[in-house]
Each structure stands twice: as structure tokens, then as C-alpha cells.
Design an enzyme around this catalytic site. Structure first.
Site, mmCIF file in Angstrom:
data_model
loop_
_atom_site.group_PDB
_atom_site.id
_atom_site.type_symbol
_atom_site.label_atom_id
_atom_site.label_comp_id
_atom_site.label_asym_id
_atom_site.label_seq_id
_atom_site.Cartn_x
_atom_site.Cartn_y
_atom_site.Cartn_z
ATOM 1 N N ASP A 71 0.832 -1.206 0.000
ATOM 2 C CA ASP A 71 0.000 0.000 0.000
ATOM 3 C C ASP A 71 0.867 1.256 0.000
ATOM 4 O OD1 ASP A 71 0.807 -0.714 2.654
ATOM 5 O OD2 ASP A 71 -0.612 0.756 3.448
ATOM 6 N N GLU A 125 -0.013 -0.893 5.649
ATOM 7 C CA GLU A 125 1.081 -0.531 6.537
ATOM 8 C C GLU A 125 1.057 0.951 6.858
ATOM 9 O OE1 GLU A 125 5.225 0.746 7.675
ATOM 10 O OE2 GLU A 125 4.001 1.439 5.998
ATOM 11 N N GLU A 154 11.923 -1.804 3.321
ATOM 12 C CA GLU A 154 11.674 -0.367 3.450
ATOM 13 C C GLU A 154 12.812 0.401 2.776
ATOM 14 O OE1 GLU A 154 9.393 1.618 4.810
ATOM 15 O OE2 GLU A 154 8.063 0.132 5.714
ATOM 16 N N HIS A 328 6.659 9.510 1.413
ATOM 17 C CA HIS A 328 5.424 10.250 1.771
ATOM 18 C C HIS A 328 5.404 11.654 1.180
ATOM 19 C CE1 HIS A 328 4.612 7.566 5.554
ATOM 20 N NE2 HIS A 328 5.072 6.882 4.536
#
Lengths: 351, 351
Positions: A71, A125, A154, A328
Site C-alpha cells: 500500500d 502498513e 523499506e 510520503h
């Protein structure tokens, strides 16, 4: 469309980015991944909602889990992805479809790796912990996650980052006494009194402890403050919400005790805590992985799902393409050469 | 039912309390008052919405305005009123239907007072300033409010309270720089920086100046504080809303300059201001009133509508039955003997 696992890691990353999968909307991407790995005869595949576990079953002495969430954070006008000068820009490019592409490529092309591998692709997540797909898997079928060592893909800019720091949120509350603000001396101003809490925070020196050979860096910060009743009332309560990032040599209980000591005299209410994870680089599999991919392992400061592996007793590291500093962000991106490089290094180690 | 202005001040206060008139719902009470004063041949009556102005026209050398708001704060399970041991308990009993009863009794029974009198009964004092009935009257028909001196029948426990302090609200803002809270040293925490604002407030000594012979008492207090972006983000803004209560020797401009000086280095945005009112007790009519009703005049610390008279160039005092400390409380009440006493003293002065 069906995902083509024969495509290069670069092409596969682009294809994954263009399948939008904001948290809660992972079904299409999960369907694609499920179909693609189910077509691989050397893997045993299990699906739990939009989480997929695909395992080799070669009876090797060690088993490695390679995990990535599928996601992303919400759309920010950054789809479809765009490649410029070898860099893919677009939602999820950094966090963490580059890493998912590496894992899918390894799943497709390593038919007989030297260690058994469990590939984990999971949902949710980027949202509240109780929706997390890895947490759900660990409750519904923990045996599927069993491994000697785990790699969470990650973004770490291609460096091994060991463990992670824990995170705790707590409300520090100070009381006062209401009064009309025209006669303020009849009351006690709780917002003024909260100055004492901010004094503590301004004077606080965070620890930078060594844990299993890596240097962590704690932090204690106000993340919210609120107080006030009305524009003409001396306020009788002020709440400072602090976020304590604690190194993995402290348990959640020790972290709480530390906050209670730092804020002695104030009401401290822990509202949220996630344990950290020790780096585990002393484990042979972890050490051999770190040696194989090169570089100098460093401490992971942000909390990641490696802590869920740690809670299952599985040492885990973070390793993947992309710079976490742009995760992000609207302008998140990943260097496609780094995706290919990560794949090559992991393939060499696993082969 | 029609209000009986022949009833005693005690009976009239009870009747007024039992006609519910929460701000915005004053019509029934305004209708009753309008009918009652319109029946008095010695008064000229004007109505503007739910505000009523009733004037004598005797050609006296001086004119006095006697004003009271007819609305109340919201219901709190305290209607109908109840009399126990000579004390009337109930919504609006203190703030300020006792004072309205006094004004209505004077209007009805003083057919030929020694000073001309303008009685003002108005709506929406307990809500936002732009709904205030006295403000509306001052804009729609200022000539009707013309007077040499005004008495606002706010609860003062039967003592003359001169003028009022001004009130200013301002947002004091401090900026920071966002960062992920796992790497807090990459940012600048605005909430921590707001500790400097709270330091100023904690160290502030309010003035207590003499103005026209009365001692005021200023106050500077935080009434709200807010900051925070998310539980894992170093906040980049914190806003402290302060309420400055300033003595009437300072204008709104001087009050703003004072805040800018006190909070030098921070962004100061004034969001709301209401000027104070000097006590005006040196005016002959005010002085004779104060002497007639007795006691020692004191400064009014809370803001009241006397400031609207001051803005019209009319000196004004607060004087009425009831203790302001129980105004707006569920248990608000007024001693009925004090209502009768206020009426007697004012009648003696006006006769």
C-alpha cells in the site's frame, strides 16, 4: 493486465507504481501479485485478505523472510509515474514499490535459493496499526511467517539499517482553576503552568546509546498541545502530547517509567506505544547478509514493521532502494539503477 | 398575560424571570415590555426589533439614560424562578432582570422626574457583539440614546462601578520547521519554542493604574493554545491566544502596541478588541448619582456595554442589584430586598 515478472526490475517498478494501491484499496494489486506468484511452480502460496505469502520448500537449514507492504499513502497528484534521467517519480516509487519489485523478481527467478525464502506482500502498513496486514498474518497464521531472519524492504537507500526505535505517545496534563479572565487572579492558568512541561522538553538531552554495535538517537518532542475553554475564561486544563522515540535497549515499560520520571509532578497517560526492535546483526544470517550487500550497517531510527518480526522472535533488518527522506512526499522518487542494484546484491547472497 | 408595572419591584422581578428570554428568544418579553411602557402616557416609545426606548420629554436641563439588557445566557434547569428566604433563584435573576425590574418601575412611577430619563431595554447582550441590541440602536437611531450620563443596570451588588476595562484578544504565533519525529533534530519544534511565550506570560506583572480616581487591575492571560500536525511530525506552528484586559487609560491602539512590545520577536495578530470606558465620575450628573446612592465607587474590571455609551461620548457607570460573581452560574440569584433598595435609591435621586 497481468504483472510480467519477466520484465526487468526497472520495468516492474514502473508497472507496480501505476497500479494505484492507497491503503484500503490494495485489492487490484493484491490480485495481480497473487496471480503472478501462483503461476510459479516452485512456490507455495497463501492469501489472507490482501496479504500474500509465497514460500519455497527446499528443506534448507535456514529460512529468510523478505517482506514488503504493497500500500501507499494517499494520492498527491503524482500518478502515473514518470521516468526522468533514470529516476522514477510517482506515488509509492520510494515507499516501497521499488522494494516490492525486487522481492517479486527474486521470487520469480530464484527457483532454488541457498536458503529457503518466505516472500510476504501485505496491505495497510501506512494506516492505523490494527489494520496492518503483517500484524493480521502474525495473528492468523504465525507459522507462515516463521524464519531465522527477516529483511523488510523499506527504503534505506541501499544500506542495511538494523532494528528500529520504539515510539510512545503520552499525554502530559496540567490542571488549573477556571475564572473569568477579567479577574484572572481568582483562578490558576493551566496554559501558563504548561510552560513547566515545555521547560522540561526544551532542557531535555536525548540518549544516543549503542545497541548491538549500532548507535541509536532518541527524541522526546511535543507533537500536540491544546488548552482553552473560551476567550474570556482562565483555562483549567492544558494537555501536551509528547512522542518519545526510544532506542531498542528499552522496553515499552521502561520507556513509560522514563517518561513518568522526566515529567514527575504531572499526570502522564500513555496513549500509544510500539516496541522497538534490536538490530540482531549478531545473528549469523543477518551478519552474512550485511557482509554480502556491503556498506556499513546503521541504526534505523524510525519505527518499522521489523518490530513485528522482533516480537515473533525473528531478528530483522531494513534494506531497500529509495531514500526514506522523500517517502510520503509528493515528489517521492527512486533511482531505478538502485532498484536493480538491490536486486543483484540480494540475488547474489541468496543464490 | 401583561406585565403589571403596578406590582412591587420584588413581584416584577419574579415575573420577568419567568418569561424566558435566552438571547435570540427575547420577542415575548420585548412584546410585554413594549405593551407596558406604551400604555404610559408620559413616555415616548420607540421599538427597534426587540429593543425598546422609552423617554420622558420634560425639557429638563439634563438627561439620564437607564439601560438594561433583557436577554439571558442559556437555560440551565433554573426556570421557573424560586424564592427562598427572600432570595430569588433562577435564570437571569442576577444578570439582569432585577435591574430591568428597577428600570421598569421607575419608568412607570416617575411621571415627572427632575432629570429627563431615557429607558433602554435591549436584546442580545450575552452573545457576539455584532448582534448586540444597544450597538444596533446606536447605529440605527443614535439620537434616541443621547444623554448626559448613563446608568447600565448590570449586577454590581448595589455599588457604583465606574467605567470598564477593555478587552483584546490576540494570537501570538511561533513558527518551526516540520520533520519526522523519528529524526526530530532535522526540524524545529514550534511547540517547544512556544515555551518562550509562556515564559513571558508567567513573568508578566499586570498594571493596577488609577484612572479618574478608581483603581483598575489589568490581566494578560493565555486563553487558548494549539499546535500539532500529526503524532509523528515535529510541529511547525504553535498559536497562543492571549486575552489582555486593559484599564481605560489605554486605547485599543495603545493596548495593541503594548502587546507587540511584550511579545517582541513573535507574530502578534489582534483578532478582537473592545475598548474600555473611563469611569466619568467627575461629570456632575455622575458625581451626584454616586453621592445619592452612597457607598464607595469602585472600578468595573469586566467589560460591559458602558463602553458603548463611552464611545457615544456619554459617561456611564454600572449600578444594579445582584452579585456579578454568580452571573451566568446555574445557581444565579438576587436578594429581593436589594432590588427594592436599588429602586428606592434611584427614585430618590431622580425625583
Amino acid at each position: 493486465m497481468t504483472l510480467d515478472l519477466g520484465a526487468t526490475a526497472r520495468e516492474l517498478t514502473c508497472a507496480l507504481v501505476d497500479i494505484e494501491s492507497v491503503s484500503g484499496n490494495e485489492q487490484r494489486l493484491a490480485d495481480e501479485i497473487f496471480a503472478a506468484v501462483s503461476a510459479l511452480p516452485h512456490l507455495l502460496v497463501h492469501r489472507d485478505g490482501n496479504a500474500i505469502v509465497a514460500r519455497t520448500g527446499l528443506g534448507r537449514a535456514e529460512r529468510v523472510a523478505i517482506a514488503g507492504h504493497i500500500d501507499t499513502v494517499p494520492l498527491a497528484g503524482n500518478l502515473p509515474g514518470q521516468v526522468r534521467d533514470g529516476v522514477l517519480h510517482g506515488l509509492g516509487s520510494c515507499d516501497m514499490k521499488g522494494g516490492v519489485a525486487v522481492a517479486l523478481r527474486l521470487a520469480a527467478h530464484l527457483e532454488r535459493p541457498g536458503r529457503d525464502v518466505t516472500y510476504v506482500f501485505y496491505d495497510c502498513e501506512e494506516v492505523e496499526a490494527d489494520r496492518n496486514g503483517l500484524l493480521r498474518l502474525s495473528r492468523n497464521c504465525p507459522e507462515l511467517l516463521a524464519a531465522d531472519f527477516a529483511i523488510l524492504m523499506e527504503p534505506t537507500d541501499g544500506e542495511v539499517e538494523g532494528g528500529c526505535q520504539g515510539t510512545m505517545r503520552a499525554d502530559i496534563t496540567v490542571a488549573g482553576e477556571r475564572a473569568h479572565s477579567a479577574r484572572s487572579w481568582m483562578g490558576t492558568n493551566a496554559i501558563h503552568a504548561a510552560g513547566g512541561i515545555l521547560d522540561v522538553l526544551r532542557g531535555y538531552t536525548p540518549r544516543q546509546p549503542q545497541v548491538d554495535g549500532l548507535e541509536y538517537h532518541e527524541g522526546l518532542n511535543a507533537v500536540f498541545i491544546s488548552g482553552g475553554v473560551a476567550g474570556n475564561v482562565i483555562p483549567d486544563e492544558c494537555v501536551v502530547t509528547v512522542n518519545y522515540r526510544f532506542a531498542p535497549d528499552r522496553s515499552p515499560d521502561q520507556a513509560r517509567e522514563h517518561l513518568e520520571k522526566v515529567f514527575a509532578g504531572y499526570a502522564v497517560t500513555v496513549t500509544d506505544v510500539s516496541r522497538g526492535a534490536r538490530p540482531g546483526l549478531t545473528h549469523p544470517a543477518a551478519a552474512s547478509f550485511a557482509a554480502a550487500v556491503g556498506g556499513t550497517p546503521r541504526a534505523k531510527l524510525g519505527w518499522t514493521d521489523v518490530a513485528r518480526f522482533d516480537a515473533l522472535g525473528i531478528p530483522a533488518v531494513n534494506y531497500g532502494p529509495g531514500d526514506a527522506l522523500v517517502a510520503h512526499a509528493r515528489h517521492e522518487h527512486v533511482r531505478l539503477a538502485q532498484v536493480a542494484d538491490c536486486e543483484a546484491r540480494m540475488r547474489d547472497w541468496l543464490a
